[in-house]
Design a protein around this motif. Sequence first.
Motif, PDB file in Angstrom:
ATOM      1  N   LEU A 121      16.267  30.570  88.880  1.00 51.13           N
ATOM      2  CA  LEU A 121      16.196  31.483  90.026  1.00 51.13           C
ATOM      3  C   LEU A 121      17.041  31.056  91.223  1.00 51.13           C
ATOM      4  O   LEU A 121      17.409  31.874  92.046  1.00 51.13           O
ATOM      5  N   HIS A 122      17.315  29.762  91.312  1.00 51.76           N
ATOM      6  CA  HIS A 122      18.078  29.314  92.482  1.00 51.76           C
ATOM      7  C   HIS A 122      19.546  29.083  92.174  1.00 51.76           C
ATOM      8  O   HIS A 122      20.276  28.503  92.963  1.00 51.76           O
ATOM      9  N   SER A 123      19.977  29.545  91.013  1.00 55.47           N
ATOM     10  CA  SER A 123      21.378  29.427  90.643  1.00 55.47           C
ATOM     11  C   SER A 123      22.006  30.820  90.746  1.00 55.47           C
ATOM     12  O   SER A 123      21.617  31.738  90.017  1.00 55.47           O
ATOM     13  N   ALA A 124      22.940  30.977  91.664  1.00 56.74           N
ATOM     14  CA  ALA A 124      23.573  32.295  91.868  1.00 56.74           C
ATOM     15  C   ALA A 124      24.659  32.502  90.813  1.00 56.74           C
ATOM     16  O   ALA A 124      25.528  31.650  90.645  1.00 56.74           O
ATOM     17  N   ASP A 125      24.603  33.612  90.103  1.00 54.37           N
ATOM     18  CA  ASP A 125      25.610  33.900  89.072  1.00 54.37           C
ATOM     19  C   ASP A 125      26.863  34.533  89.645  1.00 54.37           C
ATOM     20  O   ASP A 125      27.872  34.624  88.951  1.00 54.37           O
ATOM     21  N   TRP A 126      26.764  35.044  90.845  1.00 53.52           N
ATOM     22  CA  TRP A 126      27.965  35.587  91.488  1.00 53.52           C
ATOM     23  C   TRP A 126      27.835  35.480  93.003  1.00 53.52           C
ATOM     24  O   TRP A 126      26.741  35.379  93.549  1.00 53.52           O
ATOM     25  N   LEU A 127      29.006  35.479  93.619  1.00 54.63           N
ATOM     26  CA  LEU A 127      29.109  35.558  95.074  1.00 54.63           C
ATOM     27  C   LEU A 127      29.407  37.032  95.352  1.00 54.63           C
ATOM     28  O   LEU A 127      30.191  37.639  94.626  1.00 54.63           O
ATOM     29  N   ALA A 128      28.765  37.594  96.357  1.00 51.50           N
ATOM     30  CA  ALA A 128      28.993  39.026  96.604  1.00 51.50           C
ATOM     31  C   ALA A 128      29.363  39.276  98.064  1.00 51.50           C
ATOM     32  O   ALA A 128      28.744  38.718  98.976  1.00 51.50           O
ATOM     33  N   PHE A 129      30.374  40.086  98.254  1.00 49.13           N
ATOM     34  CA  PHE A 129      30.699  40.615  99.577  1.00 49.13           C
ATOM     35  C   PHE A 129      30.397  42.104  99.519  1.00 49.13           C
ATOM     36  O   PHE A 129      30.848  42.803  98.608  1.00 49.13           O
ATOM     37  N   ASP A 130      29.640  42.574 100.496  1.00 49.14           N
ATOM     38  CA  ASP A 130      29.297  43.997 100.561  1.00 49.14           C
ATOM     39  C   ASP A 130      30.036  44.580 101.768  1.00 49.14           C
ATOM     40  O   ASP A 130      29.698  44.261 102.904  1.00 49.14           O
ATOM     41  N   LEU A 131      31.044  45.355 101.501  1.00 49.41           N
ATOM     42  CA  LEU A 131      31.874  45.898 102.582  1.00 49.41           C
ATOM     43  C   LEU A 131      31.320  47.264 103.002  1.00 49.41           C
ATOM     44  O   LEU A 131      31.354  48.219 102.211  1.00 49.41           O
ATOM     45  N   ASP A 132      30.819  47.323 104.210  1.00 49.08           N
ATOM     46  CA  ASP A 132      30.184  48.547 104.716  1.00 49.08           C
ATOM     47  C   ASP A 132      31.021  49.152 105.843  1.00 49.08           C
ATOM     48  O   ASP A 132      31.047  48.616 106.957  1.00 49.08           O
ATOM     49  N   PRO A 133      31.702  50.257 105.580  1.00 50.69           N
ATOM     50  CA  PRO A 133      32.527  50.866 106.639  1.00 50.69           C
ATOM     51  C   PRO A 133      31.653  51.639 107.638  1.00 50.69           C
ATOM     52  O   PRO A 133      30.980  52.592 107.244  1.00 50.69           O
ATOM     53  N   SER A 134      31.670  51.219 108.888  1.00 50.95           N
ATOM     54  CA  SER A 134      30.872  51.926 109.906  1.00 50.95           C
ATOM     55  C   SER A 134      31.348  53.362 110.067  1.00 50.95           C
ATOM     56  O   SER A 134      30.580  54.229 110.461  1.00 50.95           O
ATOM     57  N   SER A 135      32.619  53.598 109.760  1.00 50.84           N
ATOM     58  CA  SER A 135      33.190  54.946 109.877  1.00 50.84           C
ATOM     59  C   SER A 135      32.665  55.864 108.773  1.00 50.84           C
ATOM     60  O   SER A 135      32.853  57.076 108.852  1.00 50.84           O
ATOM     61  N   GLY A 136      32.077  55.272 107.736  1.00 54.62           N
ATOM     62  CA  GLY A 136      31.657  56.074 106.586  1.00 54.62           C
ATOM     63  C   GLY A 136      32.824  56.436 105.689  1.00 54.62           C
ATOM     64  O   GLY A 136      32.674  57.203 104.739  1.00 54.62           O
ATOM     65  N   GLU A 137      34.004  55.871 105.988  1.00 52.67           N
ATOM     66  CA  GLU A 137      35.202  56.192 105.205  1.00 52.67           C
ATOM     67  C   GLU A 137      35.455  55.098 104.179  1.00 52.67           C
ATOM     68  O   GLU A 137      35.669  53.933 104.552  1.00 52.67           O
ATOM     69  N   PHE A 138      35.519  55.510 102.924  1.00 46.82           N
ATOM     70  CA  PHE A 138      35.839  54.536 101.875  1.00 46.82           C
ATOM     71  C   PHE A 138      37.190  53.878 102.141  1.00 46.82           C
ATOM     72  O   PHE A 138      37.383  52.687 101.865  1.00 46.82           O
ATOM     73  N   ALA A 139      38.118  54.641 102.701  1.00 47.57           N
ATOM     74  CA  ALA A 139      39.468  54.117 102.962  1.00 47.57           C
ATOM     75  C   ALA A 139      39.414  52.836 103.787  1.00 47.57           C
ATOM     76  O   ALA A 139      40.178  51.891 103.539  1.00 47.57           O
ATOM     77  N   ASP A 140      38.485  52.778 104.756  1.00 47.92           N
ATOM     78  CA  ASP A 140      38.382  51.579 105.595  1.00 47.92           C
ATOM     79  C   ASP A 140      37.874  50.385 104.775  1.00 47.92           C
ATOM     80  O   ASP A 140      38.332  49.259 104.956  1.00 47.92           O
ATOM     81  N   ALA A 141      36.923  50.642 103.881  1.00 48.33           N
ATOM     82  CA  ALA A 141      36.422  49.562 103.025  1.00 48.33           C
ATOM     83  C   ALA A 141      37.550  49.045 102.129  1.00 48.33           C
ATOM     84  O   ALA A 141      37.695  47.830 101.924  1.00 48.33           O
ATOM     85  N   ALA A 142      38.368  49.969 101.615  1.00 51.43           N
ATOM     86  CA  ALA A 142      39.489  49.571 100.746  1.00 51.43           C
ATOM     87  C   ALA A 142      40.488  48.718 101.529  1.00 51.43           C
ATOM     88  O   ALA A 142      40.978  47.694 101.023  1.00 51.43           O
ATOM     89  N   LYS A 143      40.759  49.114 102.773  1.00 54.69           N
ATOM     90  CA  LYS A 143      41.695  48.329 103.593  1.00 54.69           C
ATOM     91  C   LYS A 143      41.123  46.942 103.871  1.00 54.69           C
ATOM     92  O   LYS A 143      41.847  45.934 103.822  1.00 54.69           O
ATOM     93  N   ALA A 144      39.818  46.863 104.169  1.00 62.58           N
ATOM     94  CA  ALA A 144      39.189  45.569 104.435  1.00 62.58           C
ATOM     95  C   ALA A 144      39.230  44.693 103.181  1.00 62.58           C
ATOM     96  O   ALA A 144      39.443  43.476 103.261  1.00 62.58           O
ATOM     97  N   ALA A 145      39.061  45.312 102.025  1.00 60.65           N
ATOM     98  CA  ALA A 145      39.087  44.543 100.770  1.00 60.65           C
ATOM     99  C   ALA A 145      40.446  43.900 100.566  1.00 60.65           C
ATOM    100  O   ALA A 145      40.544  42.772 100.056  1.00 60.65           O
ATOM    101  N   THR A 146      41.493  44.593 100.991  1.00 61.91           N
ATOM    102  CA  THR A 146      42.825  44.022 100.786  1.00 61.91           C
ATOM    103  C   THR A 146      43.118  42.904 101.790  1.00 61.91           C
ATOM    104  O   THR A 146      44.112  42.199 101.653  1.00 61.91           O
ATOM    105  N   VAL A 147      42.258  42.721 102.772  1.00 67.39           N
ATOM    106  CA  VAL A 147      42.348  41.542 103.644  1.00 67.39           C
ATOM    107  C   VAL A 147      41.586  40.373 102.989  1.00 67.39           C
ATOM    108  O   VAL A 147      42.039  39.227 102.998  1.00 67.39           O
ATOM    109  N   LEU A 148      40.459  40.683 102.387  1.00 68.79           N
ATOM    110  CA  LEU A 148      39.649  39.634 101.745  1.00 68.79           C
ATOM    111  C   LEU A 148      40.311  39.078 100.483  1.00 68.79           C
ATOM    112  O   LEU A 148      40.238  37.871 100.224  1.00 68.79           O
ATOM    113  N   ALA A 149      40.943  39.953  99.712  1.00 67.39           N
ATOM    114  CA  ALA A 149      41.490  39.521  98.416  1.00 67.39           C
ATOM    115  C   ALA A 149      42.429  38.320  98.540  1.00 67.39           C
ATOM    116  O   ALA A 149      42.237  37.315  97.837  1.00 67.39           O
ATOM    117  N   PRO A 150      43.445  38.368  99.433  1.00 69.09           N
ATOM    118  CA  PRO A 150      44.327  37.195  99.521  1.00 69.09           C
ATOM    119  C   PRO A 150      43.612  35.946 100.028  1.00 69.09           C
ATOM    120  O   PRO A 150      43.984  34.826  99.638  1.00 69.09           O
TER     121      PRO A 150
END
Length: 294
Positions: free
Chosen positions: A126-155
Amino acid sequence: MSSKDQPVILEGVRITHPNKVWWPQEGITKLDVARFYADIAPYLLPWMKDRLLTAERCTQGMRGLCFFQKNFEKGLPPGTPTFPLTAESTGREVHYVVGGQTKTLLAMVNLGCIAIHTMNCRTRSLHSADWLAFDLDPSSGEFADAAKAATVLAPLLEEVKLVSYPKTSGGRGLHIFVPLRSGQTQDEARAFALKIGHRAAQRAPALITMEMSKAARGRRVLVDVMRNGFAQTVVPPYSVRRRSKAPVSMPLAWDEVDPQLDPADFNIRTVQRRLAQPNPWGNFWKNRQTLPKE
Ligand code: ATP
Ligand code: MN
Protein backbone atom coordinates in the motif's frame (compact mmCIF):
# COMPACT_ATOMS: atom_id res chain seq x y z
CA MET A 1 -41.02 -1.53 -14.40
CA SER A 2 -42.26 -1.53 -18.00
CA SER A 3 -42.12 -4.84 -19.80
CA LYS A 4 -39.66 -3.30 -22.25
CA ASP A 5 -37.15 -2.57 -19.53
CA GLN A 6 -36.58 -6.05 -18.15
CA PRO A 7 -33.21 -6.73 -16.51
CA VAL A 8 -30.46 -7.98 -18.81
CA ILE A 9 -27.77 -10.44 -17.74
CA LEU A 10 -24.34 -9.29 -18.88
CA GLU A 11 -21.32 -11.49 -18.07
CA GLY A 12 -23.39 -13.05 -15.30
CA VAL A 13 -24.36 -9.69 -13.76
CA ARG A 14 -27.97 -8.54 -13.63
CA ILE A 15 -28.33 -5.05 -15.09
CA THR A 16 -31.63 -3.58 -13.93
CA HIS A 17 -33.41 -0.81 -15.86
CA PRO A 18 -31.09 -1.34 -18.85
CA ASN A 19 -32.97 1.16 -21.02
CA LYS A 20 -32.78 3.98 -18.52
CA VAL A 21 -31.30 6.94 -20.36
CA TRP A 22 -28.13 8.13 -18.68
CA TRP A 23 -27.05 10.69 -21.31
CA PRO A 24 -30.30 12.25 -22.58
CA GLN A 25 -28.69 14.33 -25.32
CA GLU A 26 -26.78 11.44 -26.82
CA GLY A 27 -29.38 8.76 -26.03
CA ILE A 28 -26.83 6.69 -24.12
CA THR A 29 -28.47 4.17 -21.81
CA LYS A 30 -27.34 2.37 -18.69
CA LEU A 31 -26.95 -0.79 -20.77
CA ASP A 32 -24.73 1.08 -23.26
CA VAL A 33 -22.43 2.00 -20.37
CA ALA A 34 -22.50 -1.54 -18.96
CA ARG A 35 -21.67 -2.96 -22.43
CA PHE A 36 -18.88 -0.43 -22.84
CA TYR A 37 -17.33 -1.54 -19.54
CA ALA A 38 -17.77 -5.23 -20.41
CA ASP A 39 -15.98 -4.69 -23.73
CA ILE A 40 -13.18 -2.51 -22.33
CA ALA A 41 -12.56 -4.83 -19.35
CA PRO A 42 -9.41 -6.45 -20.83
CA TYR A 43 -7.85 -2.96 -21.10
CA LEU A 44 -9.25 -1.44 -17.93
CA LEU A 45 -9.02 -4.27 -15.41
CA PRO A 46 -5.20 -4.36 -15.30
CA TRP A 47 -5.44 -0.79 -13.92
CA MET A 48 -7.88 -1.90 -11.23
CA LYS A 49 -6.49 -5.29 -10.27
CA ASP A 50 -5.62 -5.48 -6.56
CA ARG A 51 -6.31 -1.75 -6.21
CA LEU A 52 -8.77 -0.03 -3.92
CA LEU A 53 -11.55 1.71 -5.80
CA THR A 54 -13.69 4.78 -5.30
CA ALA A 55 -16.69 5.25 -7.58
CA GLU A 56 -18.56 8.29 -8.75
CA ARG A 57 -22.11 7.08 -8.42
CA CYS A 58 -24.84 8.81 -10.39
CA THR A 59 -28.01 6.76 -10.08
CA GLN A 60 -29.95 9.03 -12.43
CA GLY A 61 -27.22 9.21 -15.06
CA MET A 62 -24.97 12.13 -15.92
CA ARG A 63 -27.62 14.80 -15.32
CA GLY A 64 -28.62 13.65 -11.82
CA LEU A 65 -27.09 13.89 -8.40
CA CYS A 66 -23.69 12.20 -8.05
CA PHE A 67 -21.58 11.28 -5.07
CA PHE A 68 -18.26 9.60 -4.41
CA GLN A 69 -18.70 6.19 -2.78
CA LYS A 70 -16.04 4.08 -1.08
CA ASN A 71 -18.05 1.65 1.07
CA PHE A 72 -20.50 -0.59 -0.79
CA GLU A 73 -22.54 -2.39 1.82
CA LYS A 74 -25.12 -3.72 -0.63
CA GLY A 75 -25.47 -4.50 -4.31
CA LEU A 76 -22.14 -6.13 -5.14
CA PRO A 77 -21.85 -9.89 -5.84
CA PRO A 78 -21.30 -12.09 -2.78
CA GLY A 79 -17.59 -12.59 -2.20
CA THR A 80 -16.55 -9.26 -3.77
CA PRO A 81 -13.14 -8.61 -2.25
CA THR A 82 -12.87 -5.60 0.04
CA PHE A 83 -10.00 -4.13 2.02
CA PRO A 84 -10.22 -2.08 5.22
CA LEU A 85 -8.37 1.23 5.55
CA THR A 86 -8.76 3.76 8.30
CA ALA A 87 -9.59 7.20 6.91
CA GLU A 88 -7.12 9.75 8.26
CA SER A 89 -9.72 12.53 8.29
CA THR A 90 -12.42 10.73 10.29
CA GLY A 91 -10.60 7.81 11.92
CA ARG A 92 -13.31 5.52 10.54
CA GLU A 93 -12.66 2.24 8.83
CA VAL A 94 -13.52 2.26 5.13
CA HIS A 95 -14.13 -1.08 3.40
CA TYR A 96 -12.88 -0.39 -0.10
CA VAL A 97 -13.81 -2.58 -3.03
CA VAL A 98 -10.75 -4.28 -4.54
CA GLY A 99 -10.86 -4.17 -8.34
CA GLY A 100 -9.84 -6.68 -10.96
CA GLN A 101 -12.97 -8.66 -11.86
CA THR A 102 -15.48 -7.94 -14.63
CA LYS A 103 -18.39 -8.91 -12.39
CA THR A 104 -17.34 -6.36 -9.75
CA LEU A 105 -17.06 -3.67 -12.41
CA LEU A 106 -20.46 -4.44 -13.94
CA ALA A 107 -22.16 -4.69 -10.56
CA MET A 108 -20.82 -1.21 -9.77
CA VAL A 109 -22.22 0.09 -13.07
CA ASN A 110 -25.54 -1.50 -12.16
CA LEU A 111 -25.53 0.59 -8.99
CA GLY A 112 -25.09 3.73 -11.07
CA CYS A 113 -21.31 4.10 -11.04
CA ILE A 114 -20.07 6.03 -14.07
CA ALA A 115 -16.42 6.87 -13.35
CA ILE A 116 -14.32 4.52 -11.26
CA HIS A 117 -11.17 5.85 -9.63
CA THR A 118 -8.17 3.87 -8.39
CA MET A 119 -5.26 4.25 -6.00
CA ASN A 120 -1.65 4.20 -7.19
CA CYS A 121 -0.80 1.17 -5.01
CA ARG A 122 -1.82 -2.44 -4.68
CA THR A 123 -3.20 -4.12 -1.57
CA ARG A 124 0.01 -6.07 -0.90
CA SER A 125 2.17 -2.92 -0.99
CA LEU A 126 0.00 0.00 0.00
CA HIS A 127 2.86 2.41 0.55
CA SER A 128 4.59 1.72 -2.73
CA ALA A 129 3.42 4.10 -5.47
CA ASP A 130 3.21 2.44 -8.90
CA TRP A 131 3.12 5.74 -10.72
CA LEU A 132 3.79 9.42 -10.28
CA ALA A 133 0.84 11.52 -11.43
CA PHE A 134 0.47 15.12 -12.49
CA ASP A 135 -3.11 16.31 -12.79
CA LEU A 136 -3.26 19.36 -15.03
CA ASP A 137 -6.40 21.37 -14.31
CA PRO A 138 -7.02 24.34 -16.63
CA SER A 139 -8.81 27.11 -14.70
CA SER A 140 -10.04 28.39 -18.07
CA GLY A 141 -11.84 25.09 -18.66
CA GLU A 142 -9.97 24.90 -21.97
CA PHE A 143 -8.25 21.65 -22.82
CA ALA A 144 -5.89 23.67 -25.02
CA ASP A 145 -4.37 25.28 -21.92
CA ALA A 146 -3.79 21.88 -20.29
CA ALA A 147 -2.10 20.69 -23.50
CA LYS A 148 0.17 23.75 -23.54
CA ALA A 149 1.07 23.22 -19.86
CA ALA A 150 1.86 19.56 -20.59
CA THR A 151 4.37 20.60 -23.21
CA VAL A 152 6.18 22.61 -20.52
CA LEU A 153 6.26 19.64 -18.14
CA ALA A 154 7.37 17.07 -20.72
CA PRO A 155 10.88 18.48 -21.32
CA LEU A 156 11.37 18.96 -17.56
CA LEU A 157 10.79 15.24 -17.07
CA GLU A 158 13.03 14.43 -20.02
CA GLU A 159 15.78 16.57 -18.51
CA VAL A 160 15.76 14.29 -15.45
CA LYS A 161 15.64 11.26 -17.76
CA LEU A 162 12.12 10.16 -16.91
CA VAL A 163 9.82 8.68 -19.53
CA SER A 164 6.28 9.99 -19.05
CA TYR A 165 2.89 9.11 -20.45
CA PRO A 166 0.05 11.59 -21.06
CA LYS A 167 -3.66 10.78 -21.11
CA THR A 168 -6.84 12.77 -21.34
CA SER A 169 -8.71 12.84 -18.05
CA GLY A 170 -11.90 12.63 -20.07
CA GLY A 171 -12.72 16.06 -18.66
CA ARG A 172 -10.96 19.28 -19.71
CA GLY A 173 -7.62 18.37 -18.18
CA LEU A 174 -4.70 16.06 -18.77
CA HIS A 175 -2.97 13.51 -16.59
CA ILE A 176 0.72 12.71 -16.93
CA PHE A 177 1.91 9.43 -15.41
CA VAL A 178 5.46 8.19 -14.79
CA PRO A 179 5.59 4.45 -14.03
CA LEU A 180 7.60 3.81 -10.84
CA ARG A 181 9.76 0.93 -9.76
CA SER A 182 8.36 -0.57 -6.56
CA GLY A 183 9.55 0.66 -3.19
CA GLN A 184 9.05 4.39 -3.73
CA THR A 185 6.47 5.84 -1.37
CA GLN A 186 3.59 8.20 -2.05
CA ASP A 187 5.37 10.87 0.01
CA GLU A 188 8.50 10.55 -2.15
CA ALA A 189 6.43 10.68 -5.31
CA ARG A 190 4.54 13.76 -4.17
CA ALA A 191 7.70 15.59 -3.05
CA PHE A 192 9.28 14.95 -6.43
CA ALA A 193 6.14 15.98 -8.34
CA LEU A 194 6.01 19.17 -6.30
CA LYS A 195 9.56 20.01 -7.33
CA ILE A 196 8.83 19.47 -11.01
CA GLY A 197 5.57 21.40 -10.74
CA HIS A 198 7.37 24.41 -9.25
CA ARG A 199 9.97 24.27 -12.02
CA ALA A 200 7.19 24.26 -14.62
CA ALA A 201 5.49 27.24 -12.95
CA GLN A 202 8.84 29.04 -12.95
CA ARG A 203 9.39 28.31 -16.63
CA ALA A 204 5.91 29.42 -17.74
CA PRO A 205 4.54 31.65 -14.97
CA ALA A 206 1.74 33.11 -17.09
CA LEU A 207 0.43 29.64 -17.95
CA ILE A 208 1.13 27.38 -14.96
CA THR A 209 0.55 27.76 -11.24
CA MET A 210 1.03 25.62 -8.14
CA GLU A 211 -1.48 27.70 -6.17
CA MET A 212 -4.30 25.52 -4.89
CA SER A 213 -6.58 28.49 -4.15
CA LYS A 214 -8.90 29.20 -7.05
CA ALA A 215 -8.58 32.96 -6.64
CA ALA A 216 -4.79 32.81 -6.84
CA ARG A 217 -4.84 30.58 -9.91
CA GLY A 218 -6.54 33.10 -12.15
CA ARG A 219 -6.87 31.56 -15.60
CA ARG A 220 -3.73 29.51 -15.24
CA VAL A 221 -3.35 25.73 -15.26
CA LEU A 222 -2.95 24.15 -11.83
CA VAL A 223 -0.42 21.34 -11.69
CA ASP A 224 -2.06 19.29 -8.93
CA VAL A 225 0.39 16.87 -7.33
CA MET A 226 -1.92 15.79 -4.50
CA ARG A 227 -3.08 12.77 -6.52
CA ASN A 228 0.21 11.18 -5.38
CA GLY A 229 -0.74 11.15 -1.69
CA PHE A 230 -1.49 7.91 0.12
CA ALA A 231 -5.11 6.77 -0.44
CA GLN A 232 -5.70 9.46 -3.08
CA THR A 233 -7.22 8.35 -6.34
CA VAL A 234 -7.24 9.21 -10.00
CA VAL A 235 -9.29 7.87 -12.90
CA PRO A 236 -7.41 5.10 -14.66
CA PRO A 237 -7.17 4.97 -18.45
CA TYR A 238 -10.50 3.94 -20.05
CA SER A 239 -12.80 5.09 -17.25
CA VAL A 240 -15.92 6.88 -18.52
CA ARG A 241 -16.57 10.44 -17.30
CA ARG A 242 -19.79 12.14 -16.41
CA ARG A 243 -19.68 14.69 -19.22
CA SER A 244 -21.40 15.19 -22.52
CA LYS A 245 -20.68 12.49 -25.15
CA ALA A 246 -19.60 10.05 -22.39
CA PRO A 247 -15.87 10.66 -22.86
CA VAL A 248 -13.25 8.15 -21.80
CA SER A 249 -9.85 8.83 -20.23
CA MET A 250 -7.54 7.98 -23.12
CA PRO A 251 -3.82 7.21 -23.28
CA LEU A 252 -2.06 9.47 -25.78
CA ALA A 253 1.31 9.60 -27.49
CA TRP A 254 3.18 12.81 -26.71
CA ASP A 255 2.83 14.02 -30.30
CA GLU A 256 -0.95 13.82 -29.92
CA VAL A 257 -0.95 16.32 -27.04
CA ASP A 258 -2.19 19.17 -29.15
CA PRO A 259 -4.22 22.25 -28.16
CA GLN A 260 -6.59 21.43 -31.05
CA LEU A 261 -7.50 18.03 -29.66
CA ASP A 262 -11.02 17.61 -28.29
CA PRO A 263 -10.86 15.04 -25.46
CA ALA A 264 -14.57 14.25 -25.93
CA ASP A 265 -13.69 12.74 -29.32
CA PHE A 266 -12.56 9.74 -27.28
CA ASN A 267 -15.88 8.47 -26.00
CA ILE A 268 -17.79 5.26 -25.47
CA ARG A 269 -18.91 5.28 -29.11
CA THR A 270 -15.48 5.84 -30.67
CA VAL A 271 -13.22 3.93 -28.33
CA GLN A 272 -13.20 0.63 -30.22
CA ARG A 273 -11.86 2.41 -33.31
CA ARG A 274 -9.08 3.88 -31.18
CA LEU A 275 -8.20 0.52 -29.63
CA ALA A 276 -7.63 -0.93 -33.09
CA GLN A 277 -4.58 1.35 -33.31
CA PRO A 278 -1.27 0.74 -31.51
CA ASN A 279 -1.43 1.55 -27.79
CA PRO A 280 0.78 4.60 -27.04
CA TRP A 281 1.12 3.34 -23.46
CA GLY A 282 1.98 -0.20 -24.60
CA ASN A 283 5.36 -0.26 -22.83
CA PHE A 284 4.19 1.55 -19.66
CA TRP A 285 4.83 -1.31 -17.23
CA LYS A 286 8.17 -2.16 -18.85
CA ASN A 287 9.33 1.36 -18.08
CA ARG A 288 9.10 1.46 -14.30
CA GLN A 289 11.62 4.04 -13.18
CA THR A 290 13.44 5.26 -10.10
CA LEU A 291 12.97 8.93 -9.25
CA PRO A 292 16.23 10.84 -9.32
CA LYS A 293 17.59 11.96 -5.96
CA GLU A 294 18.34 15.64 -6.44
P1 ATP B 1 -10.66 17.12 -15.00
O1 ATP B 1 -9.91 17.05 -16.26
O2 ATP B 1 -12.05 17.59 -15.18
O3 ATP B 1 -9.90 17.85 -13.95
P2 ATP B 1 -10.10 14.89 -13.28
O4 ATP B 1 -10.45 13.45 -13.26
O5 ATP B 1 -8.66 15.20 -13.28
O6 ATP B 1 -10.84 15.58 -14.50
P3 ATP B 1 -10.25 16.44 -10.83
O7 ATP B 1 -11.42 17.19 -10.28
O8 ATP B 1 -9.06 17.22 -11.23
O9 ATP B 1 -10.82 15.55 -12.02
O10 ATP B 1 -9.86 15.40 -9.73
C1 ATP B 1 -8.71 14.61 -9.88
C2 ATP B 1 -8.94 13.28 -9.22
O11 ATP B 1 -9.17 13.46 -7.82
C3 ATP B 1 -10.18 12.56 -9.74
O12 ATP B 1 -9.88 11.78 -10.88
C4 ATP B 1 -10.59 11.72 -8.54
O13 ATP B 1 -9.97 10.46 -8.55
C5 ATP B 1 -10.10 12.51 -7.35
N1 ATP B 1 -11.20 13.22 -6.67
C6 ATP B 1 -11.66 14.46 -6.95
N2 ATP B 1 -12.68 14.78 -6.13
C7 ATP B 1 -12.86 13.73 -5.29
C8 ATP B 1 -13.76 13.43 -4.22
N3 ATP B 1 -14.69 14.29 -3.82
N4 ATP B 1 -13.65 12.22 -3.62
C9 ATP B 1 -12.73 11.33 -4.01
N5 ATP B 1 -11.86 11.54 -5.02
C10 ATP B 1 -11.92 12.71 -5.67
MN1 MN C 1 -7.92 17.14 -13.08
